[in-house]
Design a protein around this motif. Structure first.
Motif, mmCIF file in Angstrom:
data_model
loop_
_atom_site.group_PDB
_atom_site.id
_atom_site.type_symbol
_atom_site.label_atom_id
_atom_site.label_comp_id
_atom_site.label_asym_id
_atom_site.label_seq_id
_atom_site.Cartn_x
_atom_site.Cartn_y
_atom_site.Cartn_z
ATOM 1 N N SER A 169 0.816 -1.220 0.000
ATOM 2 C CA SER A 169 0.000 0.000 0.000
ATOM 3 C C SER A 169 0.848 1.267 0.000
ATOM 4 N N MET A 170 1.982 1.222 0.680
ATOM 5 C CA MET A 170 2.824 2.420 0.795
ATOM 6 C C MET A 170 3.464 2.777 -0.546
ATOM 7 N N ILE A 171 4.095 1.785 -1.166
ATOM 8 C CA ILE A 171 4.844 2.068 -2.400
ATOM 9 C C ILE A 171 3.897 2.211 -3.596
ATOM 10 N N ASP A 172 2.678 1.669 -3.462
ATOM 11 C CA ASP A 172 1.738 1.743 -4.579
ATOM 12 C C ASP A 172 0.842 2.973 -4.504
ATOM 13 N N PHE A 173 0.224 3.211 -3.340
ATOM 14 C CA PHE A 173 -0.797 4.256 -3.222
ATOM 15 C C PHE A 173 -0.295 5.414 -2.351
ATOM 16 N N GLY A 174 0.249 5.074 -1.181
ATOM 17 C CA GLY A 174 0.727 6.106 -0.259
ATOM 18 C C GLY A 174 1.765 7.005 -0.896
ATOM 19 N N CYS A 175 2.581 6.439 -1.790
ATOM 20 C CA CYS A 175 3.673 7.218 -2.398
ATOM 21 C C CYS A 175 3.144 8.434 -3.153
ATOM 22 N N HIS A 176 1.942 8.338 -3.743
ATOM 23 C CA HIS A 176 1.376 9.485 -4.472
ATOM 24 C C HIS A 176 1.172 10.672 -3.526
ATOM 25 N N LEU A 177 0.539 10.397 -2.367
ATOM 26 C CA LEU A 177 0.203 11.491 -1.449
ATOM 27 C C LEU A 177 1.441 11.976 -0.695
ATOM 28 N N LEU A 178 2.357 11.044 -0.418
ATOM 29 C CA LEU A 178 3.601 11.453 0.242
ATOM 30 C C LEU A 178 4.403 12.348 -0.699
ATOM 31 N N ASP A 179 4.481 11.951 -1.970
ATOM 32 C CA ASP A 179 5.186 12.777 -2.953
ATOM 33 C C ASP A 179 4.563 14.167 -3.021
ATOM 34 N N LEU A 180 3.228 14.201 -3.077
ATOM 35 C CA LEU A 180 2.543 15.487 -3.202
ATOM 36 C C LEU A 180 2.805 16.374 -1.979
ATOM 37 N N ALA A 181 2.722 15.758 -0.786
ATOM 38 C CA ALA A 181 2.940 16.537 0.438
ATOM 39 C C ALA A 181 4.367 17.099 0.469
ATOM 40 N N LEU A 182 5.348 16.270 0.145
ATOM 41 C CA LEU A 182 6.746 16.730 0.193
ATOM 42 C C LEU A 182 7.003 17.815 -0.845
ATOM 43 N N TRP A 183 6.370 17.673 -1.998
ATOM 44 C CA TRP A 183 6.520 18.683 -3.066
ATOM 45 C C TRP A 183 5.925 20.023 -2.610
ATOM 46 N N LEU A 184 4.728 19.970 -2.000
ATOM 47 C CA LEU A 184 4.092 21.204 -1.523
ATOM 48 C C LEU A 184 4.931 21.869 -0.434
ATOM 49 N N LEU A 185 5.618 21.045 0.357
ATOM 50 C CA LEU A 185 6.417 21.579 1.466
ATOM 51 C C LEU A 185 7.839 21.952 1.035
ATOM 52 N N ASP A 186 8.100 21.851 -0.287
ATOM 53 C CA ASP A 186 9.406 22.197 -0.844
ATOM 54 C C ASP A 186 10.507 21.246 -0.368
ATOM 55 N N ASP A 187 10.167 19.965 -0.345
ATOM 56 C CA ASP A 187 11.138 18.898 -0.053
ATOM 57 C C ASP A 187 11.965 19.081 1.214
ATOM 58 N N PRO A 188 11.309 19.180 2.379
ATOM 59 C CA PRO A 188 12.093 19.284 3.620
ATOM 60 C C PRO A 188 12.858 17.984 3.876
ATOM 61 N N LYS A 189 13.971 18.099 4.607
ATOM 62 C CA LYS A 189 14.806 16.910 4.845
ATOM 63 C C LYS A 189 14.304 16.174 6.094
ATOM 64 N N PRO A 190 13.892 14.910 5.955
ATOM 65 C CA PRO A 190 13.432 14.188 7.141
ATOM 66 C C PRO A 190 14.584 13.866 8.082
ATOM 67 N N VAL A 191 14.333 13.968 9.401
ATOM 68 C CA VAL A 191 15.385 13.589 10.357
ATOM 69 C C VAL A 191 14.984 12.349 11.164
ATOM 70 N N GLU A 192 13.681 12.108 11.284
ATOM 71 C CA GLU A 192 13.261 10.921 12.035
ATOM 72 C C GLU A 192 11.934 10.400 11.489
ATOM 73 N N VAL A 193 11.833 9.078 11.362
ATOM 74 C CA VAL A 193 10.578 8.465 10.930
ATOM 75 C C VAL A 193 10.250 7.337 11.894
ATOM 76 N N ILE A 194 9.045 7.405 12.468
ATOM 77 C CA ILE A 194 8.580 6.288 13.286
ATOM 78 C C ILE A 194 7.426 5.677 12.498
ATOM 79 N N GLY A 195 7.452 4.396 12.265
ATOM 80 C CA GLY A 195 6.397 3.826 11.426
ATOM 81 C C GLY A 195 6.017 2.423 11.842
ATOM 82 N N LYS A 196 4.880 1.991 11.334
ATOM 83 C CA LYS A 196 4.408 0.636 11.619
ATOM 84 C C LYS A 196 3.698 0.146 10.361
ATOM 85 N N THR A 197 3.997 -1.082 9.967
ATOM 86 C CA THR A 197 3.305 -1.655 8.807
ATOM 87 C C THR A 197 2.448 -2.834 9.258
ATOM 88 N N TYR A 198 1.347 -3.039 8.557
ATOM 89 C CA TYR A 198 0.413 -4.125 8.867
ATOM 90 C C TYR A 198 0.076 -4.907 7.601
#
Ligand SMILES: NC(=O)c1ccc[n+]([C@@H]2O[C@H](COP(=O)([O-])OP(=O)(O)OC[C@H]3O[C@@H](n4cnc5c(N)ncnc54)[C@H](O)[C@@H]3O)[C@@H](O)[C@H]2O)c1
Length: 271
Positions: A169-198
């Motif tokens: 789901s992440m690489i197929d569908f989530g990637c569209h919205l993540l790409d869009l969000a990062l583009w709108l935010l002018d590609d900020p550099k991530p420093v920490e990611v906490i995540g969980k997959t199911y």
């Protein structure tokens, strides 16, 4: 134009669109499934069908790549090194190293490399980008992204095969919205990611799934992902995507809260 990998997305979107684009000639097609390549060539009146995609590079100025994700980088680098422009389907590739190899190949050959993140071209996203660039909401602080589908795991193609796709789901569908969000935010550099997959729902025999049947035995990708991301410039993002959640209905949310105001992208609203 040449077309490499002519399954669902190429037949439903790329080929009909390019067939109606002025100045574009559909010249050649290649697919691992030669019979499919021939059928597509016949439907779209494409003169050449080749077995090896490198043969196609001599005939065209640009290619689309719509194969499973595993082959995106290798084919894109070969095309760019042969002097051919590339429109590659999303996700760009399976790893950072593969993505970097594609960017380096585009730069060293001075060719265009574009990735099929078409959400950027929706009217809502274009307006949002313009307003972000004009500082309409001030400095962004917190972004919320949800790309959510209720019980809709793609039951066709190879979407649930980790070796060929790299994820679910992440690489197929989530990637569209993540790409869009990062583009709108002018590609900020991530420093920490906490995540969980199911993937518990998709591993459950007899799952009621609206988009075809899936095999819980072989299902080995994520069907739901949650995460919290912080960025170097102090921004944070709550991100969630799913192919198969028990939610009331599908929804796509992207909202940004800034110092002076905020916005929702789908549907667009400024407040
Ligand atoms: N932009 C979007 O919203 C969107 C939507 C759907 C799919 N996609 C992307 O498009 C790509 C293809 O998805 P699809 O739904 O068309 O899949 P699909 O399974 O319908 O088609 C893939 C095609 O690639 C061919 N193929 C497989 N390996 C190959 C290789 N090594 N060389 C040449 N051809 C090969 C297959 O025979 C098949 O015809 C994926 O990367 C997917 O993420 C993007």
């Amino acid at each position: 134009m040449g077309f490499i990998g002519v399954g669902g997305i190429a037949q439903d979107r790329h080929l009909p669109s390019f067939a109606h684009t002025e100045g574009v000639e559909l010249t050649a097609v290649q697919d691992m499934n030669d019979e499919r390549a021939r059928q597509v060539a016949s439907v779209f009146d494409i003169p050449y069908v080749v077995k090896d995609y490198t043969e196609l590079f001599k005939m065209v100025d640009a290619v689309t790549i719509s194969t499973p994700n595993k082959f995106h980088s290798e084919i894109a680098v070969a095309a760019l090194d042969a002097g051919v422009h590339v429109l590659c389907e999303k996700p760009m590739a399976m790893s950072t190293a593969e993505c970097e190899a594609m960017i380096e190949a585009a730069n060293r050959n001075d060719r265009h490399l574009s990735i099929g993140y078409h959400y950027r071209y929706t009217p809502e996203a274009k307006v949002a980008k313009e307003l972000m660039e004009n500082g309409e909401i001030g400095d962004p602080l917190v972004t919320r992204v949800q790309a959510m589908r209720r019980r809709k795991v793609p039951g066709w193609g190879v979407f649930t095969n980790k070796d060929l796709q790299g994820g679910g789901s992440m690489i197929d569908f989530g990637c569209h919205l993540l790409d869009l969000a990062l583009w709108l935010l002018d590609d900020p550099k991530p420093v920490e990611v906490i995540g969980k997959t199911y993937n518990r729902l998709s591993k459950t025999p007899g799952l009621v799934n609206d988009w075809g049947s899936i095999d819980p035995e072989t299902f080995n990708v994520d069907d739901h992902v949650t995460s919290y991301i912080t960025f170097e410039n102090g921004l944070s993002m709550q991100f969630e995507c799913s192919w198969a959640a028990n939610i009331k209905e599908d929804h796509t949310t992207l909202s940004i809260s800034g110092v002076d105001g905020g916005m929702d992208v789908y549907p667009f609203e400024l407040y």
